[in-house]
Design a protein around this motif. Structure first.
Motif, PDB file in Angstrom:
ATOM      1  N   ARG A  18      -8.231  10.516 -39.792  1.00 25.82           N
ATOM      2  CA  ARG A  18      -9.252   9.495 -40.055  1.00 25.82           C
ATOM      3  C   ARG A  18      -9.036   8.890 -41.431  1.00 25.82           C
ATOM      4  NH1 ARG A  18     -12.835  11.748 -43.602  1.00 25.82           N
ATOM      5  NH2 ARG A  18     -12.656  13.987 -43.832  1.00 25.82           N
ATOM      6  N   SER A  19      -9.695   7.773 -41.635  1.00 24.02           N
ATOM      7  CA  SER A  19      -9.602   7.122 -42.944  1.00 24.02           C
ATOM      8  C   SER A  19     -10.616   7.742 -43.898  1.00 24.02           C
ATOM      9  CB  SER A  19      -9.864   5.624 -42.810  1.00 24.02           C
ATOM     10  OG  SER A  19     -11.171   5.398 -42.323  1.00 24.02           O
ATOM     11  N   ILE A  20     -10.224   7.820 -45.175  1.00 21.26           N
ATOM     12  CA  ILE A  20     -11.161   8.285 -46.199  1.00 21.26           C
ATOM     13  C   ILE A  20     -11.376   7.203 -47.257  1.00 21.26           C
ATOM     14  CG2 ILE A  20     -10.803  10.748 -45.818  1.00 21.26           C
ATOM     15  CD1 ILE A  20      -8.841  10.789 -48.152  1.00 21.26           C
ATOM     16  N   ASP A  21     -10.587   6.131 -47.179  1.00 18.96           N
ATOM     17  CA  ASP A  21     -10.795   4.964 -48.038  1.00 18.96           C
ATOM     18  C   ASP A  21     -10.150   3.771 -47.343  1.00 18.96           C
ATOM     19  OD1 ASP A  21     -11.752   3.610 -50.285  1.00 18.96           O
ATOM     20  OD2 ASP A  21      -9.850   3.853 -51.359  1.00 18.96           O
ATOM     21  N   ARG A  22     -10.777   2.612 -47.457  1.00 20.01           N
ATOM     22  CA  ARG A  22     -10.298   1.419 -46.776  1.00 20.01           C
ATOM     23  C   ARG A  22     -10.741   0.193 -47.537  1.00 20.01           C
ATOM     24  NH1 ARG A  22     -14.974  -0.458 -44.439  1.00 20.01           N
ATOM     25  NH2 ARG A  22     -16.574   1.114 -44.202  1.00 20.01           N
ATOM     26  N   PRO A  23     -10.099  -0.962 -47.273  1.00 20.52           N
ATOM     27  CA  PRO A  23     -10.547  -2.205 -47.901  1.00 20.52           C
ATOM     28  C   PRO A  23     -11.972  -2.551 -47.443  1.00 20.52           C
ATOM     29  CG  PRO A  23      -8.373  -2.485 -46.927  1.00 20.52           C
ATOM     30  CD  PRO A  23      -8.902  -1.154 -46.470  1.00 20.52           C
ATOM     31  N   GLU A  24     -12.725  -3.201 -48.292  1.00 20.67           N
ATOM     32  CA  GLU A  24     -14.116  -3.557 -47.956  1.00 20.67           C
ATOM     33  C   GLU A  24     -14.213  -4.437 -46.720  1.00 20.67           C
ATOM     34  OE1 GLU A  24     -16.575  -5.030 -51.111  1.00 20.67           O
ATOM     35  OE2 GLU A  24     -15.797  -3.556 -52.519  1.00 20.67           O
ATOM     36  N   ASN A  25     -13.203  -5.269 -46.486  1.00 20.14           N
ATOM     37  CA  ASN A  25     -13.251  -6.209 -45.358  1.00 20.14           C
ATOM     38  C   ASN A  25     -12.734  -5.591 -44.055  1.00 20.14           C
ATOM     39  OD1 ASN A  25     -10.598  -6.078 -46.229  1.00 20.14           O
ATOM     40  ND2 ASN A  25     -10.184  -8.252 -45.906  1.00 20.14           N
ATOM     41  N   MET A  26     -12.540  -4.264 -44.009  1.00 27.38           N
ATOM     42  CA  MET A  26     -12.028  -3.584 -42.818  1.00 27.38           C
ATOM     43  C   MET A  26     -13.072  -2.607 -42.290  1.00 27.38           C
ATOM     44  SD  MET A  26      -8.642  -1.163 -42.432  1.00 27.38           S
ATOM     45  CE  MET A  26      -7.476  -2.441 -42.839  1.00 27.38           C
ATOM     46  N   SER A  27     -13.254  -2.606 -40.984  1.00 22.16           N
ATOM     47  CA  SER A  27     -14.217  -1.679 -40.385  1.00 22.16           C
ATOM     48  C   SER A  27     -13.656  -0.256 -40.384  1.00 22.16           C
ATOM     49  CB  SER A  27     -14.536  -2.097 -38.943  1.00 22.16           C
ATOM     50  OG  SER A  27     -13.425  -1.851 -38.103  1.00 22.16           O
ATOM     51  N   VAL A  28     -14.538   0.696 -40.301  1.00 25.03           N
ATOM     52  CA  VAL A  28     -14.133   2.104 -40.228  1.00 25.03           C
ATOM     53  C   VAL A  28     -13.282   2.318 -38.973  1.00 25.03           C
ATOM     54  CG1 VAL A  28     -14.976   4.473 -39.938  1.00 25.03           C
ATOM     55  CG2 VAL A  28     -16.130   2.939 -41.526  1.00 25.03           C
ATOM     56  N   LYS A  29     -13.698   1.710 -37.890  1.00 30.30           N
ATOM     57  CA  LYS A  29     -12.972   1.850 -36.619  1.00 30.30           C
ATOM     58  C   LYS A  29     -11.522   1.372 -36.756  1.00 30.30           C
ATOM     59  CE  LYS A  29     -13.372   0.660 -31.731  1.00 30.30           C
ATOM     60  NZ  LYS A  29     -14.174  -0.013 -30.722  1.00 30.30           N
ATOM     61  N   THR A  30     -11.324   0.238 -37.398  1.00 31.91           N
ATOM     62  CA  THR A  30      -9.975  -0.298 -37.597  1.00 31.91           C
ATOM     63  C   THR A  30      -9.165   0.607 -38.513  1.00 31.91           C
ATOM     64  OG1 THR A  30     -10.733  -2.556 -37.232  1.00 31.91           O
ATOM     65  CG2 THR A  30      -8.663  -2.292 -38.422  1.00 31.91           C
ATOM     66  N   ALA A  31      -9.778   1.047 -39.613  1.00 33.94           N
ATOM     67  CA  ALA A  31      -9.081   1.925 -40.559  1.00 33.94           C
ATOM     68  C   ALA A  31      -8.702   3.247 -39.884  1.00 33.94           C
ATOM     69  CB  ALA A  31      -9.952   2.183 -41.782  1.00 33.94           C
ATOM     70  N   ASP A  32      -9.617   3.804 -39.104  1.00 32.11           N
ATOM     71  CA  ASP A  32      -9.322   5.049 -38.388  1.00 32.11           C
ATOM     72  C   ASP A  32      -8.177   4.850 -37.394  1.00 32.11           C
ATOM     73  OD1 ASP A  32     -11.275   6.378 -39.805  1.00 32.11           O
ATOM     74  OD2 ASP A  32     -12.710   6.458 -38.147  1.00 32.11           O
ATOM     75  N   ALA A  33      -8.115   3.680 -36.767  1.00 35.14           N
ATOM     76  CA  ALA A  33      -7.032   3.390 -35.826  1.00 35.14           C
ATOM     77  C   ALA A  33      -5.682   3.393 -36.547  1.00 35.14           C
ATOM     78  CB  ALA A  33      -7.274   2.054 -35.130  1.00 35.14           C
ATOM     79  N   TYR A  34      -5.628   2.830 -37.750  1.00 39.44           N
ATOM     80  CA  TYR A  34      -4.398   2.880 -38.539  1.00 39.44           C
ATOM     81  C   TYR A  34      -4.005   4.328 -38.840  1.00 39.44           C
ATOM     82  CZ  TYR A  34      -4.009  -2.149 -39.486  1.00 39.44           C
ATOM     83  OH  TYR A  34      -3.847  -3.511 -39.365  1.00 39.44           O
ATOM     84  N   CYS A  35      -4.996   5.149 -39.142  1.00 36.55           N
ATOM     85  CA  CYS A  35      -4.721   6.549 -39.464  1.00 36.55           C
ATOM     86  C   CYS A  35      -4.245   7.331 -38.230  1.00 36.55           C
ATOM     87  CB  CYS A  35      -5.952   7.209 -40.071  1.00 36.55           C
ATOM     88  SG  CYS A  35      -6.359   6.526 -41.703  1.00 36.55           S
TER      89      CYS A  35
END
Length: 80
Positions: A53-70
Protein backbone atom coordinates in the motif's frame (compact mmCIF):
# COMPACT_ATOMS: atom_id res chain seq x y z
CA UNK A 1 -21.13 -27.15 29.72
CA UNK A 2 -17.81 -26.36 31.40
CA UNK A 3 -15.98 -28.60 28.92
CA UNK A 4 -17.68 -26.79 26.03
CA UNK A 5 -16.62 -23.39 27.39
CA UNK A 6 -13.04 -24.60 27.85
CA UNK A 7 -12.98 -25.94 24.28
CA UNK A 8 -14.26 -22.63 22.87
CA UNK A 9 -11.73 -20.66 24.92
CA UNK A 10 -8.84 -22.81 23.69
CA UNK A 11 -10.07 -22.45 20.10
CA UNK A 12 -10.25 -18.68 20.31
CA UNK A 13 -6.79 -18.48 21.88
CA UNK A 14 -5.36 -20.70 19.14
CA UNK A 15 -6.87 -18.58 16.38
CA UNK A 16 -5.61 -15.37 17.99
CA UNK A 17 -2.09 -16.76 18.15
CA UNK A 18 -2.19 -17.57 14.43
CA UNK A 19 -3.32 -14.15 13.24
CA UNK A 20 -0.98 -12.42 10.82
CA UNK A 21 0.37 -9.03 11.72
CA UNK A 22 1.48 -7.15 8.58
CA UNK A 23 4.06 -5.20 10.63
CA UNK A 24 6.13 -8.40 10.93
CA UNK A 25 6.56 -8.56 7.16
CA UNK A 26 7.26 -4.91 6.28
CA UNK A 27 10.20 -4.19 4.01
CA UNK A 28 12.01 -0.90 3.61
CA UNK A 29 9.61 1.55 1.91
CA UNK A 30 10.25 2.15 -1.79
CA UNK A 31 9.59 5.22 -3.90
CA UNK A 32 7.81 4.82 -7.23
CA UNK A 33 7.90 7.55 -9.88
CA UNK A 34 4.52 8.16 -11.50
CA UNK A 35 3.30 10.76 -14.00
CA UNK A 36 1.66 12.62 -11.08
CA UNK A 37 4.71 12.50 -8.81
CA UNK A 38 6.38 10.15 -6.37
CA UNK A 39 4.48 7.54 -4.37
CA UNK A 40 6.10 5.96 -1.32
CA UNK A 41 5.04 2.34 -0.93
CA UNK A 42 5.15 0.02 2.03
CA UNK A 43 5.84 -3.37 0.54
CA UNK A 44 5.78 -6.64 2.42
CA UNK A 45 7.24 -10.02 1.60
CA UNK A 46 7.24 -11.10 -2.03
CA UNK A 47 4.61 -13.71 -1.16
CA UNK A 48 2.16 -11.26 0.43
CA UNK A 49 1.72 -8.65 -2.29
CA UNK A 50 -1.96 -8.01 -1.47
CA UNK A 51 -0.90 -6.00 1.62
CA UNK A 52 1.27 -3.57 -0.38
CA UNK A 53 0.00 0.00 0.00
CA UNK A 54 0.96 3.62 -0.29
CA UNK A 55 2.18 5.53 2.75
CA UNK A 56 2.75 8.84 0.95
CA UNK A 57 1.40 10.20 -2.32
CA UNK A 58 0.99 13.46 -4.25
CA UNK A 59 -1.93 15.60 -3.05
CA UNK A 60 -3.62 15.36 -6.46
CA UNK A 61 -3.66 11.51 -6.37
CA UNK A 62 -6.31 9.36 -4.71
CA UNK A 63 -5.36 6.70 -2.19
CA UNK A 64 -6.87 4.09 -4.50
CA UNK A 65 -4.62 5.16 -7.39
CA UNK A 66 -1.51 5.33 -5.18
CA UNK A 67 -2.26 1.89 -3.73
CA UNK A 68 -2.64 0.53 -7.27
CA UNK A 69 0.87 1.77 -8.11
CA UNK A 70 2.17 0.04 -4.99
CA UNK A 71 0.44 -3.22 -5.82
CA UNK A 72 1.96 -3.01 -9.29
CA UNK A 73 5.41 -2.41 -7.76
CA UNK A 74 4.92 -5.36 -5.42
CA UNK A 75 4.06 -7.60 -8.37
CA UNK A 76 7.18 -6.38 -10.17
CA UNK A 77 9.33 -7.15 -7.10
CA UNK A 78 7.69 -10.55 -6.76
CA UNK A 79 8.63 -11.46 -10.35
CA UNK A 80 12.31 -10.64 -9.76
Amino acid sequence: MLKKLAFVTVGIATLAACSLDPKQYESTPVTVDTPQGQVVCQLYTKDIVRWDRSIDRPENMSVKTADAYCLQEGQKEKAM
